[in-house]
Every structure is written in C-alpha cells, then in structure tokens.
Design an enzyme around this catalytic site. Structure first.
Site, PDB file in Angstrom:
ATOM      1  N   LYS A 143       2.941  -7.255  55.914  1.00  0.00           N
ATOM      2  CA  LYS A 143       2.019  -8.274  56.432  1.00  0.00           C
ATOM      3  C   LYS A 143       0.930  -8.648  55.448  1.00  0.00           C
ATOM      4  CE  LYS A 143       2.574  -8.106  61.406  1.00  0.00           C
ATOM      5  NZ  LYS A 143       1.961  -7.934  62.717  1.00  0.00           N
ATOM      6  N   LYS A 175       8.470 -12.834  66.745  1.00  0.00           N
ATOM      7  CA  LYS A 175       7.783 -13.923  67.440  1.00  0.00           C
ATOM      8  C   LYS A 175       7.252 -14.937  66.455  1.00  0.00           C
ATOM      9  CE  LYS A 175       5.700 -10.928  70.941  1.00  0.00           C
ATOM     10  NZ  LYS A 175       4.824  -9.831  70.464  1.00  0.00           N
ATOM     11  N   LYS A 200      14.334  -8.641  61.163  1.00  0.00           N
ATOM     12  CA  LYS A 200      14.311  -8.444  62.612  1.00  0.00           C
ATOM     13  C   LYS A 200      13.883  -9.726  63.328  1.00  0.00           C
ATOM     14  CE  LYS A 200       9.695  -6.666  63.531  1.00  0.00           C
ATOM     15  NZ  LYS A 200       8.846  -5.781  64.294  1.00  0.00           N
TER      16      LYS A 200
HETATM   17  P1  AMP Z   1       5.739  -6.893  69.022  1.00  0.00           P
HETATM   18  O1  AMP Z   1       6.460  -8.165  69.258  1.00  0.00           O
HETATM   19  O2  AMP Z   1       5.699  -6.556  67.564  1.00  0.00           O
HETATM   20  O3  AMP Z   1       4.438  -6.754  69.720  1.00  0.00           O
HETATM   21  O4  AMP Z   1       6.675  -5.752  69.644  1.00  0.00           O
HETATM   22  C1  AMP Z   1       6.679  -5.375  70.988  1.00  0.00           C
HETATM   23  C2  AMP Z   1       7.772  -4.362  71.230  1.00  0.00           C
HETATM   24  O5  AMP Z   1       9.057  -4.960  70.998  1.00  0.00           O
HETATM   25  C3  AMP Z   1       7.723  -3.138  70.308  1.00  0.00           C
HETATM   26  O6  AMP Z   1       8.132  -1.995  71.038  1.00  0.00           O
HETATM   27  C4  AMP Z   1       8.714  -3.447  69.248  1.00  0.00           C
HETATM   28  O7  AMP Z   1       9.284  -2.294  68.690  1.00  0.00           O
HETATM   29  C5  AMP Z   1       9.756  -4.230  70.007  1.00  0.00           C
HETATM   30  N1  AMP Z   1      10.426  -5.188  69.128  1.00  0.00           N
HETATM   31  C6  AMP Z   1       9.878  -6.233  68.459  1.00  0.00           C
HETATM   32  N2  AMP Z   1      10.801  -6.919  67.757  1.00  0.00           N
HETATM   33  C7  AMP Z   1      11.979  -6.296  67.989  1.00  0.00           C
HETATM   34  C8  AMP Z   1      13.326  -6.526  67.568  1.00  0.00           C
HETATM   35  N3  AMP Z   1      13.649  -7.546  66.777  1.00  0.00           N
HETATM   36  N4  AMP Z   1      14.276  -5.690  68.028  1.00  0.00           N
HETATM   37  C9  AMP Z   1      13.964  -4.674  68.847  1.00  0.00           C
HETATM   38  N5  AMP Z   1      12.736  -4.396  69.293  1.00  0.00           N
HETATM   39  C10 AMP Z   1      11.740  -5.183  68.876  1.00  0.00           C
END
Ligand code: AMP
Ligand code: TRP
Length: 326
Positions: free
Chosen positions: A111, A195, A192
C-alpha cells in the site's frame, strides 16, 4: 463458549472475496460461539476518505453483514469508532511494537508502494487491528488468508505483553477457510479480488445486478487450453472460477471437473453466472429491506453499547497492568 471477533473495512461494497473468505464464516460461527463483528471505520481512514461516502459505506457494510445472515440477536454488530477502547488500546500496543516488525508487513509494503515516506496510519494499521482483537479477549478470528501476517503480529504482541508484564491478553487464533479463502480478481487471477481495484469487472460485488454479474464472469480471464481442470499454478483463471463455483454451489472441484469434462469455458461460465445470480439474489433482497430501516441504527447502537461493556473491562485491566491513570 469461545469468543469470535472480526472486522471489515467500509471502503466500498463487499465482494465475493469478502463473502467467501470472511462473511460466510461469520454466519456459521454464530451458532456455537459468542461473536462480535465490527465495521472498522478507523482502519478505513488510513487512506483518504470523503466523509459522506465513508458514512454511506459504513451503513452499507453493516446492512450487508445482516443481509448475509449475521443475526444481531446472536452476535454483536457495531462500528469501531463508537467504542473508544480501540483507539486507547491501539496506543498502548503501539508502545509495545517495533518499527522493524511493522516494516515487514506485506500489506504496508504494497500500500505504501515501497516509498520512503508513507502515512503513519498505514504503518500502524496492524497495531490497531491487534487492539480490535485483544480488546475483546478474542479466541478465534475468522479472516481471509491475506490477513495471516497481521494475525501473527497480534499474537506476538499479546504474548510479548503477557511475558513481560502480568498476563493481560488472551492469545487469539486465526481461522482461515481452505476453499474460498482467497478469491482472485476476475481480470487478473494473480491478484486478489479487491474493493479498490479500478476495473469493476475485476470483482463481483454482493449488490451487483444480474447483467453486471454476467458481463464480469463472461469477460473473466482464463487460458487458451480450453480444458476445465483445477490447476492453481498453471491455470489460475479457470481455477479461481472453479473455486467460486464450488463454494457457491456446494459441488466439489472433482465433481465440477467430471461434470464439465469435454465442455468449453463458455458453457462453464454461463452456468457460473446462473449459480452466482441465484446465490446473491436473497442477499440483495434482504439488503434492500434493512438498509433504510430504523432497525439498522438501533442494532448498531445497541451493538456498540454491548461491545463497550466488554472493552471497558479489558481497558481497566490493561491500565492496571501498565500503571496508567489513577
Ligand atoms: P477487507 O476488504 O480488506 O476489509 O477484508 C475484509 C475481509 O475479507 C477480511 O477477512 C479479508 O481477509 C477478506 N478478504 C478480502 N479480500 C478477499 C479475497 N479476495 N478473498 C478472500 N477473502 C478476502
Ligand atoms: N485488516 C482487516 C482487512 O483488511 C480488517 C480488520 C481490521 C480486521 N481489524 C480487524 C479483521 C480485526 C479481523 C479482526 O481485512
């Protein structure tokens, strides 16, 4: 009963990766665990946010928690900044952490784009995350595998404090799903699903309409071999789609390989569109019911009050063990 804590950043609408990697576990765990689920808005401001947009995203993510099946009668659902203990404990833990270990966090490195100077919030983000978890004497943290390094840091900080002072924290365990633990971007299966990626067809948001779902899946990157076989290394695109298909439909990868033996990617993708649209329709329907109802605010306020009771107890113990305050 073991206690579970997890959080999601309100930085955009949740996508399939969030759902399959994290939220699906949230729902399963609430049957036999004491669960606390947080919308981590203070993590979101580690990068610039428009205040109006942030507020909207907080309520969207909260509604999505409820729409996928998190039940406020069973679980505590609240917004991080509504409980002051997160920021308080974060500072105490900052004083127990080292710049060396924080510099090694891969999320920070990516980041901050390896620049010499980066926002301090991005740097200390994992410490705030450790505070979230330790504040509730958490036993289990369900997350996607991308968070493994942050969970290990949290465990290290808890153990360090326990070993150098009175036992203060419960040392938590991460809980990662095997299948679906890491959903990759549809346009680039080496990244991955996220968002924040610019290309909206790289992800499927839980609120996407059927036309958008169809377009994103039909455009998804595969390979030129044209054989439906799971091989993460050599065929990451189709393997990712098979993974999504498998978790959404309950069919195993082996079953899918058999079912699509001798058939093409077009066929497979068309069916995956159907499976995905069907899986997301009830989520969208519940979201629409909850998002603008008075219940939503009531649930979040009640959640914050219940979370605060636990947080205050932990903070009293932390302050006592560190000699802080009167
Ligand atoms: P975030 O969007 O980074 O706030 O992630 C929220 C939750 O979703 C966390 O537990 C991440 O590990 C999970 N997560 C985010 N992106 C992925 C992805 N591409 N595949 C699986 N889990 C994800
Ligand atoms: N860092 C997590 C993510 O980006 C979100 C998060 C913040 C979290 N605090 C947490 C997850 C505490 C689990 C527990 O996905």
């Amino acid at each position: 009963m073991k206690r579970v804590f997890s959080g999601v950043q309100p930085t955009g609408n949740l996508h399939l990766g969030n759902y399959l990697g994290a939220l699906k576990q949230f729902v399963e765990l609430q049957e036999d665990h004491e669960c606390i689920y947080c919308i981590v808005d203070m993590h979101a401001i580690t990068v610039p946010q428009d205040p109006k947009v942030l507020k909207t995203h907080i309520l969207d993510v909260a509604s999505l928690y409820l729409a996928v099946g998190v039940d406020p009668k069973k679980s505590i659902v609240f917004v991080q900044s509504d409980v002051p203990g997160h920021a308080e404990l974060s500072w105490v833990l900052t004083c127990c952490s080292y710049t060396g270990e924080l510099s090694r966090m891969t999320q920070f490195k990516s980041k901050s784009h390896n620049k010499e100077s980066a926002p301090t919030g991005l740097f200390s983000y994992p410490v705030l995350m450790a505070a979230d978890i330790l504040l509730y004497d958490t036993d289990v943290v369900p997350v996607g595998t991308d968070q493994k390094q942050h969970i290990e840091l949290c465990r290290d900080l808890a153990t360090r404090v326990n070993n150098t002072r009175k036992k203060t924290f419960v040392v938590p365990e991460g809980r990662y799903l095997k299948e679906g633990a890491r959903i990759m971007a549809l346009d680039d299966p080496t990244q991955k699903m996220s968002k924040s990626a610019e290309n909206i067809h790289s992800r499927i948001s839980l609120l996407d309409d059927p036309a958008k779902i169809k377009k994103s899946i039909m455009k998804a990157t595969t390979d030129s071999e044209g054989v439906i076989r799971f091989d993460q290394e050599n065929k990451p695109g189709i393997s990712n789609l098979m993974n999504i298909y498998s978790v959404l439909s309950g069919k195993s990868i082996a079953e899918l390989e058999k079912e699509y033996d001798g058939r093409g990617y077009g066929d497979f993708k068309k069916d995956l569109v159907e499976v995905t649209v069907e899986a997301l329709a009830p989520i969208k329907e519940r979201f629409d019911e909850i998002r603008y109802s008075d219940d939503l605010i009531r649930i979040l306020k009640d959640g914050a009050a219940r979370a605060n009771v636990i947080a205050e107890k932990t903070m009293a113990r932390v302050k006592e063990n560190f000699g802080l305050g009167l």
